[in-house]
Every structure is written in structure tokens, then in C-alpha cells.
Design a protein around this motif. Structure first.
Motif, PDB file in Angstrom:
ATOM      1  N   ILE A 111     -10.728  -5.708   3.710  1.00 50.15           N
ATOM      2  CA  ILE A 111      -9.244  -5.068   4.687  1.00 50.15           C
ATOM      3  C   ILE A 111      -8.226  -4.177   4.013  1.00 50.15           C
ATOM      4  O   ILE A 111      -7.553  -3.593   4.878  1.00 50.15           O
ATOM      5  CB  ILE A 111      -8.552  -6.366   5.258  1.00 50.15           C
ATOM      6  N   GLU A 112      -7.926  -4.152   2.722  1.00 50.82           N
ATOM      7  CA  GLU A 112      -7.548  -3.273   1.438  1.00 50.82           C
ATOM      8  C   GLU A 112      -7.450  -1.859   1.807  1.00 50.82           C
ATOM      9  O   GLU A 112      -7.329  -1.608   1.666  1.00 50.82           O
ATOM     10  CB  GLU A 112      -7.683  -4.130   0.187  1.00 50.82           C
ATOM     11  N   ASP A 113      -9.284  -1.344   1.830  1.00 47.11           N
ATOM     12  CA  ASP A 113     -10.236  -0.837   1.737  1.00 47.11           C
ATOM     13  C   ASP A 113      -9.662   0.214   2.601  1.00 47.11           C
ATOM     14  O   ASP A 113      -9.182   1.241   2.893  1.00 47.11           O
ATOM     15  CB  ASP A 113     -11.142  -0.362   1.973  1.00 47.11           C
ATOM     16  N   ASP A 114      -9.270  -0.453   4.360  1.00 49.53           N
ATOM     17  CA  ASP A 114      -9.036  -0.130   5.141  1.00 49.53           C
ATOM     18  C   ASP A 114      -7.185   0.236   5.702  1.00 49.53           C
ATOM     19  O   ASP A 114      -7.323   1.301   6.179  1.00 49.53           O
ATOM     20  CB  ASP A 114      -9.821  -1.467   6.581  1.00 49.53           C
ATOM     21  N   LEU A 115      -6.862  -0.390   4.969  1.00 45.52           N
ATOM     22  CA  LEU A 115      -5.129  -0.338   4.993  1.00 45.52           C
ATOM     23  C   LEU A 115      -5.353   0.992   4.243  1.00 45.52           C
ATOM     24  O   LEU A 115      -4.401   1.725   5.005  1.00 45.52           O
ATOM     25  CB  LEU A 115      -4.574  -1.608   4.634  1.00 45.52           C
ATOM     26  N   ALA A 116      -5.812   1.335   2.858  1.00 45.73           N
ATOM     27  CA  ALA A 116      -5.252   2.343   2.101  1.00 45.73           C
ATOM     28  C   ALA A 116      -5.786   3.334   2.769  1.00 45.73           C
ATOM     29  O   ALA A 116      -5.603   4.831   2.855  1.00 45.73           O
ATOM     30  CB  ALA A 116      -6.726   2.067   0.665  1.00 45.73           C
ATOM     31  N   ASP A 117      -7.147   3.536   3.605  1.00 47.34           N
ATOM     32  CA  ASP A 117      -7.685   3.955   4.398  1.00 47.34           C
ATOM     33  C   ASP A 117      -6.306   4.878   5.329  1.00 47.34           C
ATOM     34  O   ASP A 117      -6.552   6.385   5.192  1.00 47.34           O
ATOM     35  CB  ASP A 117      -8.690   4.568   5.101  1.00 47.34           C
ATOM     36  N   LYS A 118      -6.239   4.495   6.208  1.00 49.03           N
ATOM     37  CA  LYS A 118      -4.980   4.342   6.929  1.00 49.03           C
ATOM     38  C   LYS A 118      -3.706   5.087   6.516  1.00 49.03           C
ATOM     39  O   LYS A 118      -3.501   5.967   7.257  1.00 49.03           O
ATOM     40  CB  LYS A 118      -4.809   2.873   8.111  1.00 49.03           C
ATOM     41  N   ALA A 119      -3.553   4.017   5.298  1.00 51.43           N
ATOM     42  CA  ALA A 119      -2.840   5.027   4.440  1.00 51.43           C
ATOM     43  C   ALA A 119      -2.089   6.830   4.058  1.00 51.43           C
ATOM     44  O   ALA A 119      -1.511   8.031   4.856  1.00 51.43           O
ATOM     45  CB  ALA A 119      -1.865   4.107   3.897  1.00 51.43           C
ATOM     46  N   ARG A 120      -3.513   6.679   3.368  1.00 46.31           N
ATOM     47  CA  ARG A 120      -3.702   8.355   3.462  1.00 46.31           C
ATOM     48  C   ARG A 120      -4.526   9.153   4.859  1.00 46.31           C
ATOM     49  O   ARG A 120      -4.005  10.045   4.444  1.00 46.31           O
ATOM     50  CB  ARG A 120      -5.058   8.163   2.456  1.00 46.31           C
ATOM     51  N   HIS A 121      -4.135   8.735   5.756  1.00 50.60           N
ATOM     52  CA  HIS A 121      -4.546   9.368   6.998  1.00 50.60           C
ATOM     53  C   HIS A 121      -3.214   9.479   7.631  1.00 50.60           C
ATOM     54  O   HIS A 121      -2.929   9.744   9.034  1.00 50.60           O
ATOM     55  CB  HIS A 121      -5.369   8.922   7.644  1.00 50.60           C
ATOM     56  N   GLN A 122      -2.005   8.691   7.051  1.00 51.91           N
ATOM     57  CA  GLN A 122      -1.232   8.472   7.983  1.00 51.91           C
ATOM     58  C   GLN A 122      -1.317   7.990   9.217  1.00 51.91           C
ATOM     59  O   GLN A 122      -0.515   8.088   9.796  1.00 51.91           O
ATOM     60  CB  GLN A 122       0.264   9.843   8.218  1.00 51.91           C
ATOM     61  N   VAL A 126       0.820  -1.541  -0.017  1.00 54.61           N
ATOM     62  CA  VAL A 126      -0.242   0.471   0.087  1.00 54.61           C
ATOM     63  C   VAL A 126       1.112   1.549   0.457  1.00 54.61           C
ATOM     64  O   VAL A 126       2.021   0.889   0.663  1.00 54.61           O
ATOM     65  CB  VAL A 126      -0.687   0.567   1.118  1.00 54.61           C
ATOM     66  N   ARG A 127       0.619   1.998  -1.454  1.00 54.72           N
ATOM     67  CA  ARG A 127       1.622   3.519  -0.999  1.00 54.72           C
ATOM     68  C   ARG A 127       0.964   4.412  -0.317  1.00 54.72           C
ATOM     69  O   ARG A 127      -0.629   4.130  -0.246  1.00 54.72           O
ATOM     70  CB  ARG A 127       1.498   3.754  -2.752  1.00 54.72           C
ATOM     71  N   GLU A 128       1.606   5.734   0.019  1.00 54.17           N
ATOM     72  CA  GLU A 128       1.449   6.395   1.240  1.00 54.17           C
ATOM     73  C   GLU A 128       0.195   6.976   1.189  1.00 54.17           C
ATOM     74  O   GLU A 128      -0.684   8.299   1.616  1.00 54.17           O
ATOM     75  CB  GLU A 128       2.798   7.537   1.764  1.00 54.17           C
ATOM     76  N   ASP A 129      -0.530   7.341  -0.707  1.00 52.44           N
ATOM     77  CA  ASP A 129      -1.638   7.880  -1.358  1.00 52.44           C
ATOM     78  C   ASP A 129      -2.617   7.000  -1.282  1.00 52.44           C
ATOM     79  O   ASP A 129      -3.825   7.196  -1.334  1.00 52.44           O
ATOM     80  CB  ASP A 129      -1.433   8.574  -2.643  1.00 52.44           C
TER      81      ASP A 129
END
Length: 327
Positions: free
Chosen positions: A59-70, A44-47
């Protein structure tokens, strides 16, 4: 054709080299009806851009959302999903399912590039990550098992991609090659008949322009290699089998009826093959599912190949890249 997890690792290198930060996730353990096996890989990239999978998608959606919000961890750690029924329902995990995922922040692509290079050389690699410092160690090893934490270290394993050598570029060979690539096999094809080669239209395979016996010797079959002869011409199929049955290939099969297979084994005994080597031949090739068309026969072959591979994994703890792949 490279495996899906190879694409994940390669994309991680591209992102890191372009200045992005990223996190890599590896499924460590599953309980109940978890959707992915241990070793499943996600970056998962930082954006929030991502490639790979550790679940059915939520779970992927949750991790991506966490990445966008650091909000992803700043050091290597372990995450769990599906511990409670409410959480399992929220993330779309089947009843009773639970996942334990190793997460690691990445800032440098050098060790991943080294890892990809080692896999290209068909080596089995153990990658160890320190939970305390983030230090990474890469070593060539013998099979040791699935991803695990041992003390302060997370160990995961990368092996050569599964590959399939098909002897015969006929209609069955074409269908088999197409289906095998969908199943993450690196497909190689050999057929010395120029008129048959001229009608080949399947993309993504590697041609070996040798006679069948020389083709088998050239690829040096290992425990991640399957060889299937489908020309239905004993002069060509037998050439490949004489070398394949002496190799380390985990699966060797040949097209033909029961009657023809009896005759084939009689021919094999005329050469320097032992009875135990001849006994490893899968012929008639494929599971007995009443298949008749090229597509049905290809399905039967791949079904048996997958079955044998699973048995080998269980017996020998072989670690393919796409099953036991790590950050």
C-alpha cells in the motif's frame, strides 16, 4: 530514544519547512488480518519519499506512486484498501483483511510543531481535522478512544511515549535497555554505583544521577511509565519500589525469586504502603518462561510489560503516540 511515529511527525515538519508538500495517512479501522493497528502513521512526500507504515509495504508503494503522479486527494478524505479479494491480493493484505485510512494533504508545519511540543510535555492531545475545510483543532483531553470520524470531523489522539525506568545498570539492565528501545520505549536508567555506571555502553538512554527513590520522584511516573528494579540489591531496589508503588506507573516490577519476593513484601509493609499498592508489584518480574540468561530474563520482563500494557489499553482507552497517532 523517540518513538517511530515521533520520527514520522518530525520528518513531516522537516519536509514542509523545506518547501515540500506531503500527505499524512492514519489507519482508522481494520477488519480481518490487517497488518497494522488503528493509529499507524505514514507520511508521503510529493516526490514519493516516505516514512512510516500503514501496511506491509504494498500500500505504501501505491501511495508513493500516486504522490509522484499527483494523484493523491487534494482534500481530507478516507481511502479503503482490500475491499475485494483481488485488491487484497494485489496489496499483500492477508485473506479477509481490509484497511480504512484517513488521508490529509499538508502544506503547513505549524500545527504539527505544536503537536510535537505538547507530546514532549507528556500531554494527551486530540487533533481534529475538518473534512470540509481542512481546519485543524488541537486540544488536551482525557482518553477517548481510537481514531474516528464524527460528523464532518476526523478525531485522532496523541499521547506521551511509553517510557521505562530501569533501576540497575548491570548486565541485565543493559540488555533490557537495548531491547526496550527496539520496542519504542523511551528508556531511563538509574544506578548510584559508580563502578557499575562506568561499564555502561548502551546508547540512546537517559541517565538519572539520583538515588533510586529520588529518581522515581523526579520523573513523576504517569500511566505511560513502567519501572523495573534489577540491581538484586534490596537496599537499592526497595528504595525505588517504595516510591514506584505509590505512583501512577502502569507497571512496577522487581527481580528476585519467589522466596525473596515474600521477604520484600514483608519489608514493604513496614512503610506507608497499602496492601493494594503492594499487590501491584510484579515479582518475580516477567512472565514465567523458564528464562535464565540476562537476554531471556529481559524478554520475559518485556513480554509481561507488553501484556500488562495491552490490558491497560483495553480497560482504560489509553492512547500512546505510536498506537493512536494521527496526521
Amino acid at each position: 530514544m523517540k518513538s517511530l511515529d515521533w520520527e514520522v511527525l518530525s520528518r513531516a515538519v522537516e519536509w514542509l519547512d523545506s518547501g515540500y508538500k506531503a500527505h499524512l495517512f492514519t489507519v482508522m479501522h481494520t477488519w480481518g488480518s490487517a497488518p497494522r493497528l488503528p493509529g499507524a502513521l505514514l507520511v508521503v512526500r510529493e516526490d514519493g519519499h516516505l516514512i512510516g507504515s500503514v501496511s506491509g509495504g504494498c500500500i505504501e508503494d501505491d501511495l508513493a506512486d500516486k504522490a509522484r503522479h499527483q494523484e493523491l486527494p487534494l482534500s481530507a478524505t478516507v481511502l479503503e484498501y482490500g475491499v475485494s479479494n483481488d485488491e487484497a491480493h494485489r496489496f499483500g493484505i492477508p485473506c479477509g483483511g481490509r484497511l480504512q485510512i484517513f488521508v490529509e494533504p499538508l502544506n503547513d508545519s505549524a500545527h504539527l510543531s505544536l503537536l510535537l511540543q505538547s507530546i514532549e510535555q507528556r500531554k494527551l492531545i486530540k487533533r481534529s481535522v475538518s473534512l470540509g475545510t481542512g481546519q485543524v483543532k488541537i486540544n488536551q483531553v482525557l482518553p477517548e478512544g481510537p481514531p474516528r470520524i464524527d460528523g464532518d470531523w476526523f478525531h485522532s489522539y496523541f499521547g506521551p511515549q511509553w517510557r521505562l525506568l530501569i533501576i540497575g545498570a548491570n548486565q541485565l539492565g543493559s540488555v533490557l535497555a537495548s531491547m526496550a528501545q527496539v520496542l519504542d520505549f523511551d528508556v531511563l536508567i538509574c544506578d548510584p554505583r559508580a563502578d557499575i555506571r562506568a561499564e555502561w555502553h548502551v546508547e540512546g538512554v537517559e541517565w538519572i544521577y539520583e538515588m533510586p527513590d529520588d529518581a522515581v520522584v523526579e520523573i513523576n511516573p504517569d500511566a505511560y511509565t513502567a519501572i523495573v528494579a534489577v540491581t538484586h540489591d534490596p537496599k537499592l531496589d526497595d528504595m525505588a519500589l517504595l516510591e514506584a508503588l505509590k505512583s501512577n506507573a502502569f507497571y512496577v516490577g522487581a527481580l528476585g525469586s519467589i522466596k525473596n519476593q515474600v521477604k520484600r513484601r514483608e519489608r514493604m509493609r513496614m512503610f506507608d504502603l497499602t496492601e493494594s499498592e503492594i499487590a501491584t508489584l510484579h515479582g518475580p518480574v516477567g512472565l514465567s518462561i523458564g528464562s535464565r540468561t540476562p537476554a531471556e530474563i529481559a524478554i520475559a520482563i518485556l513480554a509481561e510489560l507488553i501484556q500488562v500494557r495491552a490490558q491497560q489499553l483495553k480497560a482504560n482507552a489509553i492512547n500512546p503516540i505510536y498506537e493512536y497517532c494521527a496526521a
